[in-house]
Structure formats: structure tokens, C-alpha cells
Design a protein around this motif. Structure first.
Motif, PDB file in Angstrom:
ATOM      1  N   THR A   1     -56.533  98.635 -25.629  1.00 23.59           N
ATOM      2  CA  THR A   1     -55.829  97.370 -25.862  1.00 23.59           C
ATOM      3  C   THR A   1     -55.492  97.164 -27.337  1.00 23.59           C
ATOM      4  OG1 THR A   1     -57.954  96.207 -26.038  1.00 23.59           O
ATOM      5  CG2 THR A   1     -56.902  96.288 -23.871  1.00 23.59           C
ATOM      6  N   GLY A   2     -55.797  98.155 -28.182  1.00 21.69           N
ATOM      7  CA  GLY A   2     -55.441  98.062 -29.589  1.00 21.69           C
ATOM      8  C   GLY A   2     -56.447  97.361 -30.466  1.00 21.69           C
ATOM      9  N   VAL A   3     -57.708  97.238 -30.030  1.00 23.36           N
ATOM     10  CA  VAL A   3     -58.753  96.588 -30.817  1.00 23.36           C
ATOM     11  C   VAL A   3     -59.593  97.664 -31.509  1.00 23.36           C
ATOM     12  CG1 VAL A   3     -60.805  95.117 -30.739  1.00 23.36           C
ATOM     13  CG2 VAL A   3     -58.830  94.589 -29.303  1.00 23.36           C
ATOM     14  N   LEU A   4     -59.849  97.473 -32.794  1.00 17.73           N
ATOM     15  CA  LEU A   4     -60.700  98.400 -33.529  1.00 17.73           C
ATOM     16  C   LEU A   4     -62.141  98.200 -33.084  1.00 17.73           C
ATOM     17  CD1 LEU A   4     -60.581 100.538 -35.830  1.00 17.73           C
ATOM     18  CD2 LEU A   4     -61.253  98.713 -37.395  1.00 17.73           C
ATOM     19  N   GLN A   5     -62.804  99.291 -32.721  1.00 20.96           N
ATOM     20  CA  GLN A   5     -64.151  99.184 -32.194  1.00 20.96           C
ATOM     21  C   GLN A   5     -65.017 100.342 -32.680  1.00 20.96           C
ATOM     22  OE1 GLN A   5     -63.437  99.303 -27.936  1.00 20.96           O
ATOM     23  NE2 GLN A   5     -63.433 101.532 -27.889  1.00 20.96           N
ATOM     24  N   THR A   6     -66.330 100.215 -32.470  1.00 20.41           N
ATOM     25  CA  THR A   6     -67.250 101.286 -32.823  1.00 20.41           C
ATOM     26  C   THR A   6     -67.235 102.351 -31.736  1.00 20.41           C
ATOM     27  OG1 THR A   6     -69.135 100.254 -31.707  1.00 20.41           O
ATOM     28  CG2 THR A   6     -68.717  99.594 -33.990  1.00 20.41           C
ATOM     29  N   SER A   7     -67.942 103.435 -31.972  1.00 22.92           N
ATOM     30  CA  SER A   7     -67.996 104.507 -30.973  1.00 22.92           C
ATOM     31  C   SER A   7     -68.699 104.062 -29.700  1.00 22.92           C
ATOM     32  CB  SER A   7     -68.712 105.730 -31.560  1.00 22.92           C
ATOM     33  OG  SER A   7     -70.020 105.383 -31.975  1.00 22.92           O
ATOM     34  N   THR A   8     -69.467 102.965 -29.774  1.00 25.09           N
ATOM     35  CA  THR A   8     -70.150 102.435 -28.597  1.00 25.09           C
ATOM     36  C   THR A   8     -69.364 101.308 -27.935  1.00 25.09           C
ATOM     37  OG1 THR A   8     -71.445 100.948 -30.026  1.00 25.09           O
ATOM     38  CG2 THR A   8     -72.432 103.077 -29.457  1.00 25.09           C
ATOM     39  N   GLY A   9     -68.156 101.019 -28.433  1.00 28.82           N
ATOM     40  CA  GLY A   9     -67.293 100.033 -27.799  1.00 28.82           C
ATOM     41  C   GLY A   9     -67.437  98.612 -28.285  1.00 28.82           C
ATOM     42  N   LEU A  10     -68.151  98.394 -29.394  1.00 25.65           N
ATOM     43  CA  LEU A  10     -68.294  97.036 -29.931  1.00 25.65           C
ATOM     44  C   LEU A  10     -67.129  96.704 -30.851  1.00 25.65           C
ATOM     45  CD1 LEU A  10     -72.103  97.026 -30.821  1.00 25.65           C
ATOM     46  CD2 LEU A  10     -71.007  96.101 -28.768  1.00 25.65           C
ATOM     47  N   PRO A  11     -66.522  95.527 -30.728  1.00 29.26           N
ATOM     48  CA  PRO A  11     -65.409  95.157 -31.608  1.00 29.26           C
ATOM     49  C   PRO A  11     -65.861  95.062 -33.067  1.00 29.26           C
ATOM     50  CG  PRO A  11     -65.502  93.714 -29.686  1.00 29.26           C
ATOM     51  CD  PRO A  11     -66.765  94.500 -29.691  1.00 29.26           C
ATOM     52  N   VAL A  12     -65.061  95.630 -33.960  1.00 31.61           N
ATOM     53  CA  VAL A  12     -65.316  95.531 -35.396  1.00 31.61           C
ATOM     54  C   VAL A  12     -64.678  94.238 -35.895  1.00 31.61           C
ATOM     55  CG1 VAL A  12     -65.010  96.656 -37.629  1.00 31.61           C
ATOM     56  CG2 VAL A  12     -65.331  98.041 -35.570  1.00 31.61           C
ATOM     57  N   LEU A  13     -65.385  93.521 -36.761  1.00 33.63           N
ATOM     58  CA  LEU A  13     -64.910  92.223 -37.221  1.00 33.63           C
ATOM     59  C   LEU A  13     -64.185  92.325 -38.558  1.00 33.63           C
ATOM     60  CD1 LEU A  13     -67.961  89.948 -36.314  1.00 33.63           C
ATOM     61  CD2 LEU A  13     -65.933  90.477 -34.947  1.00 33.63           C
ATOM     62  N   SER A  14     -63.212  91.438 -38.733  1.00 30.52           N
ATOM     63  CA  SER A  14     -62.464  91.356 -39.983  1.00 30.52           C
ATOM     64  C   SER A  14     -63.189  90.460 -40.969  1.00 30.52           C
ATOM     65  CB  SER A  14     -61.061  90.806 -39.713  1.00 30.52           C
ATOM     66  OG  SER A  14     -61.157  89.439 -39.323  1.00 30.52           O
ATOM     67  N   ASP A  15     -62.648  90.352 -42.186  1.00 32.80           N
ATOM     68  CA  ASP A  15     -63.262  89.477 -43.184  1.00 32.80           C
ATOM     69  C   ASP A  15     -63.162  88.010 -42.791  1.00 32.80           C
ATOM     70  OD1 ASP A  15     -60.545  89.284 -43.448  1.00 32.80           O
ATOM     71  OD2 ASP A  15     -60.480  89.718 -45.592  1.00 32.80           O
ATOM     72  N   ALA A  16     -62.380  87.706 -41.744  1.00 32.53           N
ATOM     73  CA  ALA A  16     -62.312  86.349 -41.204  1.00 32.53           C
ATOM     74  C   ALA A  16     -63.303  86.133 -40.067  1.00 32.53           C
ATOM     75  CB  ALA A  16     -60.902  86.034 -40.728  1.00 32.53           C
ATOM     76  N   GLY A  17     -64.043  87.205 -39.696  1.00 34.79           N
ATOM     77  CA  GLY A  17     -65.046  87.098 -38.642  1.00 34.79           C
ATOM     78  C   GLY A  17     -64.506  87.226 -37.239  1.00 34.79           C
ATOM     79  N   ALA A  18     -63.299  87.793 -37.071  1.00 32.67           N
ATOM     80  CA  ALA A  18     -62.681  87.935 -35.753  1.00 32.67           C
ATOM     81  C   ALA A  18     -62.416  89.416 -35.460  1.00 32.67           C
ATOM     82  CB  ALA A  18     -61.375  87.154 -35.690  1.00 32.67           C
ATOM     83  N   PRO A  19     -62.350  89.801 -34.172  1.00 31.07           N
ATOM     84  CA  PRO A  19     -61.994  91.185 -33.847  1.00 31.07           C
ATOM     85  C   PRO A  19     -60.641  91.561 -34.425  1.00 31.07           C
ATOM     86  CG  PRO A  19     -62.879  90.059 -31.923  1.00 31.07           C
ATOM     87  CD  PRO A  19     -62.699  89.012 -32.977  1.00 31.07           C
ATOM     88  N   ILE A  20     -60.482  92.837 -34.755  1.00 32.80           N
ATOM     89  CA  ILE A  20     -59.266  93.308 -35.417  1.00 32.80           C
ATOM     90  C   ILE A  20     -58.332  93.924 -34.379  1.00 32.80           C
ATOM     91  CG2 ILE A  20     -58.363  94.869 -37.179  1.00 32.80           C
ATOM     92  CD1 ILE A  20     -61.135  94.694 -38.510  1.00 32.80           C
ATOM     93  N   GLU A  21     -57.163  93.313 -34.209  1.00 34.06           N
ATOM     94  CA  GLU A  21     -56.154  93.834 -33.288  1.00 34.06           C
ATOM     95  C   GLU A  21     -55.107  94.601 -34.088  1.00 34.06           C
ATOM     96  OE1 GLU A  21     -54.572  90.780 -30.846  1.00 34.06           O
ATOM     97  OE2 GLU A  21     -56.522  90.169 -30.032  1.00 34.06           O
ATOM     98  N   LEU A  22     -54.801  95.811 -33.639  1.00 36.14           N
ATOM     99  CA  LEU A  22     -53.905  96.699 -34.370  1.00 36.14           C
ATOM    100  C   LEU A  22     -52.583  96.860 -33.629  1.00 36.14           C
ATOM    101  CD1 LEU A  22     -56.593  99.393 -35.193  1.00 36.14           C
ATOM    102  CD2 LEU A  22     -55.782  97.560 -36.686  1.00 36.14           C
ATOM    103  N   PRO A  23     -51.491  97.110 -34.361  1.00 36.99           N
ATOM    104  CA  PRO A  23     -50.185  97.318 -33.708  1.00 36.99           C
ATOM    105  C   PRO A  23     -50.205  98.565 -32.830  1.00 36.99           C
ATOM    106  CG  PRO A  23     -49.939  96.923 -36.073  1.00 36.99           C
ATOM    107  CD  PRO A  23     -51.390  97.145 -35.833  1.00 36.99           C
ATOM    108  N   ARG A  24     -49.486  98.484 -31.738  1.00 39.54           N
ATOM    109  CA  ARG A  24     -49.397  99.625 -30.822  1.00 39.54           C
ATOM    110  C   ARG A  24     -48.571 100.745 -31.458  1.00 39.54           C
ATOM    111  NH1 ARG A  24     -50.490  98.468 -25.409  1.00 39.54           N
ATOM    112  NH2 ARG A  24     -52.101  96.857 -25.316  1.00 39.54           N
TER     113      ARG A  24
END
Length: 246
Positions: free
Chosen positions: A110-133
């Protein structure tokens, strides 16, 4: 007679718990960003009338070894290692903000940056990071995330949250393997934090030291069990003597 039983029983239990901790450390000797879990025990007098001479072993909070693991160069664009005492912020399975040193990032379907275990990585704003397709993603040394789509110029689409714990609010390991502040409040973003690109931090577990500790703990457990057997034998002998006097 019950004095030796208290000492041996709780000593054996402490040795079994320590063996479990060491086994978990050894199992994670190759886990990226893993911190060695420490175990410690102390002698505590048993409270209660007529029982103050009894002492048992109690597990004490020891935390983890905070030394950095070795830097393992991979050359992969989405592999990163925090420098110094910085940590990556991720969203745990319970929805709370947690911290890890494992920087092998991936992009979900779905374009979300995540760890190798599938946890969403947070931005400096404290929200999951969505990346362009359909974009090529790259990381900067200050944690910035850039995306390049087709022939268009690369643009910054976000920044990783990098947190630095303090002595007043240290991190503690949770049951899920992630770390959280003792206060329970999220750490602030550290704008001065930096990362190394194309590098993963290895586990800081010393395999040889851990194996030696497991051997020592196994011997300690055997000693405690022998003490219990001795207490049982003495109790049986005492019962026989009392029976003869009766």
C-alpha cells in the motif's frame, strides 16, 4: 530445615529464569539491532513472624546492554543505522509509539514505509510514512526521505523520526521486543540525529560470553537441585530418628 529449602528452591528458579534470558540472547545473535537482555538477582529476607531467618532469591530489574552492535554494510538504499544513541520510531502492534535500532526498511504493497517485521515507520510528525507509487525511494543522512518518479526530479516526501533517550527517561524493553520510555510518553524528534545509509546494526550479543554464561547457569541449577535432595534426605533421616525415640 526449611531454610535450606527456601534458598535452594528460589535459587533454582532464578537460575532457570536466567537460562531462559541467555537462551533468548543467543537465539538473537544475528538479529539486526538486538540489545542483549541482562538479568540480575538479589537475596531478600522472607517477611513474617518466625520467618525472618529465611532468605530467597528475587529477580532484579537489570535492563539491557546499550552498547551499539557492529555496523554491517549491505549497500541497500533502504538499510540504515542510527549513529550514537539515536533510535528509529515505529508504531507497535498496540498502536503506541515504540523505538528500535533495526533499520532494514521495506515498502508495503500500500506504499507505507515499514520495518522488516511489518511495523509502520513513523515520521518526525509521529505518523506513518506514505510513499508515492512507482517511485524510487532514497534516504538522506539526516533522515529525509526522497522519491523520484520517472524522469521527474527527486523530491523530499518526509523525514524519519529519530529520537534520543535521556538519562532521566531511559528506554525499557517491552514484551514485543520494542523499546519504550520509562515515562510512557513519546520521545521528541531529534533534529540533529544522523543515520548511515546502506548499513545495518548487528546484534550486540557476545555469543561466546553468552554460551559460557549458559554453562555456568546450568551448573548453578544442578547445585541448587542437589541442595534440595540433601534437604529431603536430611528430613527423612530426622523423621526416622524421631520415630525411634517415640
Amino acid at each position: 530445615m526449611d531454610r535450606i529449602i527456601y534458598t535452594a528452591m528460589t535459587g533454582a528458579s532464578a537460575a532457570a529464569n536466567r537460562q531462559a534470558v541467555l537462551s533468548n540472547n543467543l537465539a538473537n545473535v544475528s538479529t539486526s539491532g538486538f540489545r542483549t537482555e541482562l538479568s540480575a538477582y538479589r537475596a531478600v529476607p522472607l517477611r513474617g513472624e518466625g520467618a525472618t531467618t529465611r532468605v530467597f532469591a528475587l529477580e532484579a530489574t537489570a535492563g539491557h546492554r546499550n552498547a551499539s552492535g557492529p555496523a554491517l554494510r549491505t549497500g541497500r538504499d533502504l538499510d540504515a543505522m542510527p549513529t550514537g544513541g539515536n533510535w528509529f520510531a515505529v508504531q507497535g502492534l498496540d498502536g503506541t509509539e515504540a523505538y528500535t535500532r533495526a533499520g532494514g526498511f521495506e515498502i508495503s504493497p500500500t506504499g507505507v514505509l515499514q520495518t522488516s517485521t511489518g511495523l509502520p515507520v513513523l515520521s518526525d510528525a509521529g505518523a506513518p510514512i506514505e510513499l508515492p507509487r512507482d517511485s524510487v525511494i532514497s534516504l538522506g543522512f539526516d533522515g529525509t526521505i526522497s522519491a523520484k518518479t520517472g524522469n521527474q526530479p527527486s523530491t523530499v516526501v518526509g523525514r524519519l523520526k529519530l529520537a534520543t533517550p535521556t538519562a532521566e527517561d531511559p528506554l525499557r524493553r517491552g514484551n514485543d521486543g520494542l523499546f519504550r520510555p520509562t515515562s510512557g510518553e513519546p520521545l521528541p524528534n531529534d533534529a540533529n540525529a544522523r543515520i548511515m545509509i546502506g548499513v545495518l546494526e548487528g546484534s550486540n550479543v557476545n555469543a561466546v560470553e553468552t554460551m559460557v554464561g549458559m554453562i555456568q547457569t546450568a551448573r548453578q541449577f544442578e547445585v541448587q537441585m542437589r541442595l534440595l535432595q540433601t534437604a529431603e534426605s536430611n528430613d527423612r533421616s530426622a523423621g526416622q530418628l524421631l520415630g525411634l525415640q517415640g
